[in-house]
Design an enzyme around this catalytic site. Sequence first.
Site, PDB file in Angstrom:
ATOM      1  N   THR A   1       0.925  -1.129   0.000  1.00  0.00           N
ATOM      2  CA  THR A   1       0.000   0.000   0.000  1.00  0.00           C
ATOM      3  C   THR A   1       0.960   1.171   0.000  1.00  0.00           C
ATOM      4  OG1 THR A   1      -1.744  -1.144   1.205  1.00  0.00           O
ATOM      5  CG2 THR A   1      -1.548   1.207   1.638  1.00  0.00           C
TER       6      THR A   1
ATOM      7  N   ARG B   1     -14.791  -5.896  -1.107  1.00  0.00           N
ATOM      8  CA  ARG B   1     -14.004  -5.921   0.146  1.00  0.00           C
ATOM      9  C   ARG B   1     -13.335  -4.560   0.356  1.00  0.00           C
ATOM     10  NH1 ARG B   1      -8.372  -4.892   1.536  1.00  0.00           N
ATOM     11  NH2 ARG B   1      -7.867  -6.088   3.401  1.00  0.00           N
ATOM     12  N   VAL B   2     -13.508  -4.016   1.545  1.00  0.00           N
ATOM     13  CA  VAL B   2     -12.830  -2.770   1.896  1.00  0.00           C
ATOM     14  C   VAL B   2     -11.886  -3.083   3.036  1.00  0.00           C
ATOM     15  CG1 VAL B   2     -13.144  -0.453   2.820  1.00  0.00           C
ATOM     16  CG2 VAL B   2     -14.739  -1.330   1.114  1.00  0.00           C
ATOM     17  N   GLY B   3     -10.640  -2.633   2.906  1.00  0.00           N
ATOM     18  CA  GLY B   3      -9.640  -2.913   3.936  1.00  0.00           C
ATOM     19  C   GLY B   3      -9.534  -1.778   4.938  1.00  0.00           C
ATOM     20  N   ASP B   4      -8.405  -1.747   5.591  1.00  0.00           N
ATOM     21  CA  ASP B   4      -8.149  -0.745   6.628  1.00  0.00           C
ATOM     22  C   ASP B   4      -7.917   0.662   6.073  1.00  0.00           C
ATOM     23  OD1 ASP B   4      -5.708  -1.991   5.499  1.00  0.00           O
ATOM     24  OD2 ASP B   4      -4.736  -0.403   6.636  1.00  0.00           O
TER      25      ASP B   4
ATOM     26  N   HIS C   1      -1.583  -6.167   6.561  1.00  0.00           N
ATOM     27  CA  HIS C   1      -2.797  -6.955   6.412  1.00  0.00           C
ATOM     28  C   HIS C   1      -3.986  -6.201   7.010  1.00  0.00           C
ATOM     29  CE1 HIS C   1      -5.585 -10.400   7.112  1.00  0.00           C
ATOM     30  NE2 HIS C   1      -5.269 -10.513   5.845  1.00  0.00           N
TER      31      HIS C   1
END
Length: 310
Positions: free
Chosen positions: A167, A195-198, A220
Site C-alpha cells: 500500500t 471488500r474494503v480494507g483498513d 494486512h
Amino acid sequence: MLPVVVIHGGAGTIPKERAGQATSGVCSAARAGYAVLQGGGSSMDAVVEAVTQMENNPSFNAGCGSVLNIKGDVEMDAIVMDGKTLGSGAVSAVRNIANPIQLARLVMDKTSHAFLTAEGASLFARSMCVPEVPQESLITEYARMRWEKNLAPGANPVESQMGKMGTVGAVAVDREGNLACATSTGGILNKMEGRVGDTPCIGCGGYADNNMGAVSTTGHGEAIMKVTLARLILFHMEQGQSAEVASDLGLACMKSRAGGLGGVVTVDPRGHWAARFSSQQMAWAAAQKDTLHYGVNAGEHFTQSIDEPR
Ligand code: GLY
C-alpha cells in the site's frame, strides 16, 4: 526539526528484482513531497503530491499497479487526514480513477461527509470533473500475472498475500507545524468484490492530529482494523512514547493480538519521525533538513543529500 515528509511503499516481502524500483519510487515521492514543503506548501499538499506520484508509479499497489480482485477488476481505497482540523476524506472500492488520493481530498474539501464508497464515490468524482480512465490503464502485466497465478489450483493465497501487501502512504509536518497523512491502496490480491480494507477507515489506514502526531499504515488490513493501528500508535505517543517506540508497540500488538504483519510511517508534532515494520521488508524514505533517508530491509538506513540522484 521541521519540515519533514516520510513515505512508505508497502510492507511485505519485496522480490529482489523489484527492490530497486520500490526504493527509487519512495525516494522520488519523498523528494516531491519535500519540494512542496520547501516551497511553503502545506503538509496536506505534500502528502497528496507524494502519494499521487506513487499511484502513478506501476511498481506500487495503488492507482496504476493495483492488485486485482477475484474477478480481475481494480477496486481502490484511499484516505487523507488533516491534523489541524481533524477533517478527513476517504473513498473505498472506487474504479476507473487514476488517483483515488485526490478524490479522497475532494471528499474532505468539497463535501460535508468523510467517506464515500463505490458508485456514490464515482458519481461524486464525475461531479467534480475527475477524469474516468479505462480499467486497463490501471492494470500492469505483473498484477495480472499474480492474479492468474493465485487462481491456479493449489495456489496458496496466504503465501501470495505475504508476497505483496504493499500500500502506499505518507505523513508530513509543514513549516507551520501542521500535520497530515495520506494512504492509498489496491487492497489485497484476489479479494472479494466489494471488500474494503483498513486503508480508508479512519484510525486504521491513517490518522493525523496536530496535538499528537500522524501515522500512515500498511499491511494486512483485517489485522490492522482489529487494533485500529494508526490511532493505537498515537495513543502510545499521547502517553509519552517516541514515534519509534509507539510504532513498535502498535505493530507488536497487531502481531500478538491479531496475528498480522505490517509497517508504518509516523511523525510527531516537532518533526521527529519513524519508519518501522514487522514484515520482512518495507520500502521507505524520509526527507528532512535537505537530507534523504531511505531503506528497505530491517535495520537499513541510508542517507544522502536531497539533490543527489538515486
Ligand atoms: N492494507 C491494505 C489492505 O489490506 O487493503
